[in-house]
Design a protein around this motif. Structure first.
Motif, PDB file in Angstrom:
ATOM      1  N   GLN A  98       2.467   7.479 -11.122  1.00 30.91           N
ATOM      2  CA  GLN A  98       2.755   7.991  -9.779  1.00 30.91           C
ATOM      3  C   GLN A  98       2.486   6.856  -8.775  1.00 30.91           C
ATOM      4  N   PRO A  99       3.459   6.439  -7.959  1.00 28.87           N
ATOM      5  CA  PRO A  99       3.191   5.343  -7.028  1.00 28.87           C
ATOM      6  C   PRO A  99       2.135   5.757  -5.977  1.00 28.87           C
ATOM      7  N   PRO A 100       1.404   4.840  -5.428  1.00 28.77           N
ATOM      8  CA  PRO A 100       1.447   3.410  -5.706  1.00 28.77           C
ATOM      9  C   PRO A 100       0.750   3.024  -7.019  1.00 28.77           C
ATOM     10  N   LYS A 130      10.580  -3.553  -5.663  1.00 31.32           N
ATOM     11  CA  LYS A 130       9.447  -2.732  -5.249  1.00 31.32           C
ATOM     12  C   LYS A 130       8.920  -3.129  -3.876  1.00 31.32           C
ATOM     13  N   LYS A 131       8.284  -2.162  -3.230  1.00 25.82           N
ATOM     14  CA  LYS A 131       7.610  -2.417  -1.960  1.00 25.82           C
ATOM     15  C   LYS A 131       6.136  -2.678  -2.309  1.00 25.82           C
ATOM     16  N   ARG A 180      -0.558   4.631  -0.027  1.00 25.50           N
ATOM     17  CA  ARG A 180      -0.031   5.983  -0.237  1.00 25.50           C
ATOM     18  C   ARG A 180       0.715   6.470   0.989  1.00 25.50           C
ATOM     19  N   ARG A 181       0.059   6.298   2.141  1.00 25.25           N
ATOM     20  CA  ARG A 181       0.645   6.834   3.372  1.00 25.25           C
ATOM     21  C   ARG A 181       1.913   6.096   3.775  1.00 25.25           C
ATOM     22  N   GLN A 182       1.972   4.805   3.428  1.00 23.38           N
ATOM     23  CA  GLN A 182       3.146   4.001   3.813  1.00 23.38           C
ATOM     24  C   GLN A 182       4.173   3.879   2.677  1.00 23.38           C
ATOM     25  N   TYR A 183       3.996   4.669   1.643  1.00 28.73           N
ATOM     26  CA  TYR A 183       4.953   4.702   0.522  1.00 28.73           C
ATOM     27  C   TYR A 183       5.188   3.346  -0.148  1.00 28.73           C
ATOM     28  N   ASP A 185       5.130   0.979  -3.407  1.00 25.69           N
ATOM     29  CA  ASP A 185       5.273   1.232  -4.844  1.00 25.69           C
ATOM     30  C   ASP A 185       4.105   0.630  -5.616  1.00 25.69           C
TER      31      ASP A 185
END
Ligand code: GDP
Length: 296
Positions: A98-100, A130-131, A180-183, A185
């Protein structure tokens, strides 16, 4: 291209000419050359012993005794055994979570952790789309935090600030929360390395591991470290469930025997090789090619 070892073995075999066939004793003599070659390549002694014992079993069992070209047959066995030990096939970064996905970078100071963190960030951005966020838990060296900031920028990734008055675990938790909050990866966590193994350092990185539950825990090791690589690898393996190895500074003039030592001691796959100081100097590790390098 003939390796230094195959030349030595050919010379030995020539001296044995006149005998009806190669004997077990001759094989022993040839194995001494194999042992020397591995020691010259800086494979650690206990690892050499193990390795030569495995090769001996194979050499006596088949192929070499009774072969038309025993020197070459033995080199073939050594080469195959090297490749098998170091691991065949491509072992890319595992992001199946599950990202990140968190990647923890471990290793001694100077091994190349910070550089490799940025190289990996670039790899994940370009090859896996990926970010990527990076963060430094090296609260002992403010310069290390700045260094990560600089190289992260070069990689085109984002950097999460940290400062020497924070605890590494708090830094990592805050970075994970941000990721997590900024999505994001991937979150790459660079850690402090000391010049030698010490208990406080191992305790700290264990705590970090427990706090961020990385999907990959990479052991970064300098290929020029030679014989010492074994002790370093043992200490990190005892502290952490390593999932991969990055062997740095393979552009140096070492024969890279550390690869064999570290792989054997940790059991973890060698995923990447560092081949320059530059940000794009990261290659997927190639066991076949590396076996050739070790054999000289
Ligand atoms: P850290 O203390 O483990 O974070 O190590 P650094 O990332 O700061 O690297 C230590 C030194 O090794 C720096 O001068 C890097 O440029 C250099 N370095 C790291 N990886 C490589 C590599 O693959 N090849 C070469 N030639 N130098 C490297």
């Amino acid at each position: 291209m003939a390796s230094a070892l195959s030349e030595k073995l050919s010379r030995l075999v020539k001296q044995m000419r006149g005998q009806a066939r190669i004997t077990e004793e001759n094989v022993q003599e040839m194995l001494r050359e194999v042992r020397m070659a591995l020691l010259e390549a800086d494979v650690a002694l206990p690892v050499v012993r193990d390795f030569v014992a495995r090769v001996k079993e194979k050499a006596l069992g088949q192929e070499v005794v009774g072969s038309l070209n025993p020197g070459q047959a033995l080199v073939g066995i050594v080469h195959r055994e090297l490749v098998a030990t170091m691991g065949q096939g491509v072992a890319d970064i595992n992001l199946a979570t599950q990202p990140p996905a968190v990647i923890l970078m471990a290793g001694l100071q100077g091994a190349g952790k910070t550089t490799t963190t940025a190289k990996l960030a670039k790899h994940l951005i370009e090859k896996r789309k990926k970010k990527v966020l990076t963060v430094s838990g090296d609260v002992y060296r403010p310069a290390a935090i700045e260094q990560l900031k600089t190289v992260t920028k070069q990689a085109g990734a984002e950097w999460f600030p940290s400062s020497p008055d924070q605890k590494p675990v708090d830094i990592a938790r805050a970075a994970l929360d941000h990721a997590r909050r900024q999505y994001f990866d991937v979150l790459l966590v660079d850690t402090a390395g000391r010049l030698a193994i010490d208990e406080a350092m191992m305790r700290e990185i264990k705590e970090l591991h427990a706090a961020v539950k990385p999907v990959e825990t990479l052991f970064v090791v300098d290929a020029m470290q030679g014989q010492d690589a074994v002790n370093t690898a043992k200490a990190f393996k005892e502290a952490l469930p390593l999932t991969g190895i990055v062997l740095t500074k393979l552009d140096g003039d070492s024969r890279g025997g550390a690869a064999l030592s570290v792989r054997q001691v940790t059991g973890a796959p060698i995923k990447f090789a560092g081949v320059s100081e530059k940000i794009d100097g990261l290659e997927v590790f190639d066991a076949e090619r590396h076996a050739g390098r070790i054999l000289g």
